[in-house]
Design a protein around this motif. Structure first.
Motif, short mmCIF file in Angstrom:
data_model
loop_
_atom_site.label_atom_id
_atom_site.label_comp_id
_atom_site.label_asym_id
_atom_site.label_seq_id
_atom_site.Cartn_x
_atom_site.Cartn_y
_atom_site.Cartn_z
N TRP A 378 0.82 -1.22 0.00
CA TRP A 378 0.00 0.00 0.00
C TRP A 378 0.86 1.27 0.00
O TRP A 378 0.60 2.20 -0.74
CB TRP A 378 -0.94 -0.01 1.22
CG TRP A 378 -2.36 -0.33 0.83
CD1 TRP A 378 -3.37 0.57 0.66
CD2 TRP A 378 -2.93 -1.62 0.58
NE1 TRP A 378 -4.53 -0.09 0.30
CE2 TRP A 378 -4.30 -1.43 0.24
CE3 TRP A 378 -2.43 -2.92 0.57
CZ2 TRP A 378 -5.15 -2.48 -0.07
CZ3 TRP A 378 -3.29 -3.96 0.27
CH2 TRP A 378 -4.62 -3.75 -0.06
N GLN A 379 1.90 1.25 0.85
CA GLN A 379 2.80 2.41 0.91
C GLN A 379 3.40 2.67 -0.47
O GLN A 379 3.42 3.79 -0.96
CB GLN A 379 3.94 2.14 1.89
CG GLN A 379 3.53 2.07 3.33
CD GLN A 379 3.43 3.43 3.95
OE1 GLN A 379 4.28 4.29 3.71
NE2 GLN A 379 2.39 3.68 4.72
N ALA A 381 2.39 1.68 -3.40
CA ALA A 381 1.40 2.07 -4.40
C ALA A 381 1.06 3.54 -4.26
O ALA A 381 0.97 4.29 -5.26
CB ALA A 381 0.16 1.20 -4.26
N GLU A 382 0.89 3.99 -3.02
CA GLU A 382 0.55 5.40 -2.80
C GLU A 382 1.68 6.31 -3.25
O GLU A 382 1.46 7.36 -3.88
CB GLU A 382 0.20 5.64 -1.33
CG GLU A 382 -1.27 5.35 -1.08
CD GLU A 382 -1.61 5.05 0.37
OE1 GLU A 382 -0.75 5.29 1.24
OE2 GLU A 382 -2.73 4.54 0.61
N THR A 383 2.91 5.90 -2.91
CA THR A 383 4.07 6.70 -3.30
C THR A 383 4.17 6.75 -4.84
O THR A 383 4.44 7.80 -5.43
CB THR A 383 5.36 6.09 -2.71
OG1 THR A 383 5.15 5.92 -1.32
CG2 THR A 383 6.56 6.96 -2.94
N LYS A 385 1.83 6.46 -6.99
CA LYS A 385 0.79 7.31 -7.57
C LYS A 385 1.24 8.78 -7.55
O LYS A 385 1.11 9.51 -8.53
CB LYS A 385 -0.50 7.14 -6.75
CG LYS A 385 -1.63 7.96 -7.31
CD LYS A 385 -2.91 7.68 -6.63
CE LYS A 385 -3.95 8.59 -7.26
NZ LYS A 385 -5.26 8.31 -6.79
N LYS A 386 1.81 9.16 -6.41
CA LYS A 386 2.26 10.54 -6.24
C LYS A 386 3.38 10.88 -7.23
O LYS A 386 3.37 11.92 -7.89
CB LYS A 386 2.78 10.67 -4.80
CG LYS A 386 2.95 12.05 -4.29
CD LYS A 386 3.08 12.00 -2.78
CE LYS A 386 4.07 13.01 -2.30
NZ LYS A 386 4.72 12.59 -1.06
N CYS A 417 -5.52 -3.34 -3.62
CA CYS A 417 -4.57 -2.22 -3.52
C CYS A 417 -4.66 -1.35 -4.77
O CYS A 417 -4.75 -0.12 -4.69
CB CYS A 417 -3.17 -2.77 -3.32
SG CYS A 417 -1.91 -1.50 -3.28
N GLU A 420 -8.04 0.49 -4.66
CA GLU A 420 -8.16 1.49 -3.59
C GLU A 420 -7.27 2.68 -3.82
O GLU A 420 -7.66 3.83 -3.66
CB GLU A 420 -7.79 0.84 -2.25
CG GLU A 420 -9.01 0.39 -1.48
CD GLU A 420 -8.65 -0.20 -0.12
OE1 GLU A 420 -9.37 -1.10 0.29
OE2 GLU A 420 -7.63 0.21 0.50
N VAL A 421 -6.01 2.38 -4.19
CA VAL A 421 -5.05 3.49 -4.37
C VAL A 421 -5.26 4.15 -5.74
O VAL A 421 -4.89 5.30 -5.94
CB VAL A 421 -3.60 2.98 -4.19
CG1 VAL A 421 -2.59 4.10 -4.33
CG2 VAL A 421 -3.43 2.30 -2.85
N ASP A 422 -5.85 3.36 -6.63
CA ASP A 422 -6.13 3.84 -7.98
C ASP A 422 -4.85 4.15 -8.77
O ASP A 422 -4.57 5.30 -9.12
CB ASP A 422 -7.05 5.09 -7.89
CG ASP A 422 -7.52 5.54 -9.26
OD1 ASP A 422 -7.56 4.68 -10.17
OD2 ASP A 422 -7.82 6.74 -9.42
N ILE A 423 -4.09 3.08 -8.99
CA ILE A 423 -2.90 3.21 -9.85
C ILE A 423 -3.07 2.25 -11.03
O ILE A 423 -3.73 1.22 -10.90
CB ILE A 423 -1.56 2.87 -9.13
CG1 ILE A 423 -1.68 1.53 -8.37
CG2 ILE A 423 -1.11 3.98 -8.22
CD1 ILE A 423 -0.34 0.96 -7.96
#
Ligand code: C2E
Ligand code: MG
Ligand code: MG
Length: 562
Positions: A378-379, A381-383, A385-386, A417, A420-423
């Motif tokens: 999750w971490q 994936a979020e990174t 995306k950014k 994942c 949710e994170v939308d990548i």
């Protein structure tokens, strides 16, 4: 001789002295209860086990009410009252007491009423712990663990310096014998092994049977002249001869864990733990062998247990102490960053920064890699995306452990994942090692198919450290092969390895996959390895793993500026 009369003439202190002397010769706890004055007299040994305040308890009934398990109290009280009233002369019951820790202990309490000092009715008897009864083993004829503890406590306390060794022996495949050949055959094997052990040791060496298929040998006699290692070899040989004589009807081998010092200030329970550890070492090392207890290895084991405990606490504390670092991966076309590998870090107050080489295997063994792996996914994936807002083609590589693949719903996790994170799925690369791949596992096949259908790429990590089988590459359909740093270092030193890497890269290319070379630290290394034509490089030369903030500062801010 009328003992009653003698007792009547003895003072309380004299009776107590006799109790203490008798206690020395008994495993049971000796007591006298004065039924007329409601006084209970017992020994110091009883106080260490059960919560009496003193060896003499006046007002015994309320004190006993605290010790006797509540559900049993009424029937015990009635029985003792019958003794007090003269209705019966014998008290004999099995019931439950509570020990000093408040744990239930089954006891057998037996006593006889006699007339003592001043004509008082005295109940004289003993309390035996039923759990301690099983002292001898009917299968092997040896004494059991309880007896070992009892004897070992004495030797450890009185003459630890005389102990030559304590050896724990276990059958390597006992469970299998019981399952395949039946319990009867299992019992026969235990008897045979017991005979082999007894025949191999000096008659003064004590042999006990512990639980299941384990035996304990205690040599605490300076006169016995065989070393532990020789004894083990002899037992092993006798076992082999017995197995052969019985025409391999039941095949088994034995391992042993030996403790030769470390006896000072230790209890029997501790020695049981140390010998168990050494025996497990012998089994871990491949069975059919012995291992000498090694304090350094044991300390390492205890440290790993401690780290596991601390990590579990941190995980339950919202992953406190865990952090995901990122290391750039550059394209060899222009040395621009095309992605990063997410690398887990863990820091704790007691041990500081702990290396992944230490904590990842602990997470894997304990299954904790499943929640932690989810956290990393999750971490990352979020990174990703950014960072894709700055570098639209950016990929994040996430390491997968074989435990996650085999024992968790990885498929669901990855799907969740991404949603949710939308990548975009293609921005995620999952790295796995050959060791995690088992051809026959249908679950793994399903996982690979799913990932392929979803457009999620796989990278084969640590290439060059294991079997480096090209077939895996084809079956996994990995888009990337990551050549491990250790292989690269070899190739930098050695022309033979250099030419192997060159050929491997050609082969990987011919299979349609690309190569990421790990561990390039210096410019000259880059220059030399570039000739082997890798497609990507990940190494300190381009950047060490760093926090997401540092990574942004170092690699992404510059992209912003013209
Ligand atoms: P890996 O996946 O092969 O990761 C590459 C390792 O090589 C990293 O070590 C990285 O710091 C190191 N490395 C990269 N370039 C250089 C270099 O130029 N010189 C040197 N000396 N080292 C370099 P790290 O971070 O200590 O990780 C070690 C291993 O721990 C990883 O090897 C991976 O197998 C495992 N690991 C790390 N994070 C995770 C995770 O989130 N999940 C799982 N399952 N395993 C992880
Ligand atoms: Mg990796
Ligand atoms: Mg690697």
């Amino acid at each position: 001789m009328d003992y009653t009369e003698t007792l009547q003439n003895m003072s309380l202190d004299e009776i107590r002295a006799v109790l203490e002397v008798m206690q020395k010769a008994s495993d049971s706890y000796i007591y006298i209860m004065d039924l007329d004055t409601d006084t209970y007299m017992t020994t110091r040994k009883m106080l260490t086990r059960f919560p009496f305040e003193d060896v003499v308890t006046e007002n015994a009934t309320p004190a006993l009410k605290q010790i006797i398990y509540s559900s049993d109290y009424v029937k015990v009280k009635e029985d003792i009252q019958k003794c007090a009233s003269g209705e019966q002369e014998i008290h004999g019951m099995e019931y439950r007491w509570l020990d000093r820790e408040g744990r239930i202990v089954w006891i057998d309490c037996r006593g006889t009423v006699i007339t003592g000092v001043g004509g008082h009715r005295l109940l004289v008897g003993r309390v035996t712990e039923l759990g301690k009864e099983a002292k001898a083993d009917n299968v092997t004829g040896l004494r059991r663990e309880v007896r070992f503890k009892y004897d070992a406590e004495e030797i450890l306390r009185d003459r630890p310096e005389t102990i030559k060794y304590m050896m724990r022996i276990g059958i390597d495949n006992f469970k299998e014998i019981n399952e395949k050949e039946g319990v009867e055959a299992g019992d026969n094997v235990l008897r045979e092994l017991a005979d082999c052990i007894v025949a191999s040791v000096d008659s003064r060496v004590d042999v006990y049977r512990l639980m299941a298929d384990e035996f304990m040998l205690v040599d605490a006699y300076p006169e016995s002249d065989k070393d532990a290692e020789d004894v083990y070899e002899e037992i092993k040989n006798r076992v082999a001869i017995t197995v052969r004589r019985k025409e391999y009807s039941c095949f088994y081998t034995i391992s042993a864990g030996i403790v030769q010092d470390e006896f000072k200030d230790r209890s029997a329970d501790e020695i049981l733990r140390l010998t168990e550890f050494a025996l497990n070492e012998a089994k871990r090392n491949g069975r059919n062998q012995m291992a000498l207890f090694d304090m350094e290895i044991y300390d390492g084991y205890l440290k790993r247990l401690d780290i596991r405990k601390l990590m579990r606490q941190d995980i339950n504390n919202n992953f406190r102490g865990f952090q995901v670092f990122y290391q750039p991966i550059v394209s060899t076309l222009d040395y621009n960053i095309i992605g990063a590998e997410a690398l887990l870090r863990w820091n704790c107050e007691k041990y500081g920064n702990v290396s992944p080489a230490i904590f990842i295997p602990i997470l894997e063994e304990s299954g904790l890699i499943i929640p932690v792996g989810r956290y990393v996914l999750w971490q990352a994936a979020e990174t990703c995306k950014k960072w894709r807002e700055i570098l639209p083609d950016f990929h994040v590589h996430v390491n997968l452990s074989y435990v996650q693949m085999h024992k968790s719903d990885l498929l669901e996790d990855v799907d969740k994942c991404i949603k949710e994170v939308d990548i975009p799925p293609e921005s995620l690369v999952l790295e796995l090692t050959e060791s995690g791949y088992i051809e026959t596992d249908s679950r793994i096949k399903e996982l690979f198919k799913y990932l392929k259908d979803k457009n999620i790429d796989l990278a084969l990590d640590d290439f060059g450290t294991g079997y480096s089988n090209m077939r895996y590459l084809k079956e996994i359909e990995a888009k990337t092969v990551k050549i491990d740093r250790s292989f690269v270092v070899q190739a930098l030193k050695n022309e033979h390895d250099y030419s192997i890497i060159k050929h491997i890269i050609d082969m990987v290319h011919s299979l349609g996959s690309s190569v990421c070379m790990e561990g390039i630290e210096e410019a000259d290394e880059l220059e030399k390895m570039m000739k082997t034509k890798p497609d990507m490089i990940q190494g300190y030369y381009f950047g060490k793993p760093s926090s997401s903030e540092q990574f942004e500062e170092q690699f992404l801010c510059a992209t912003d500026s013209p």
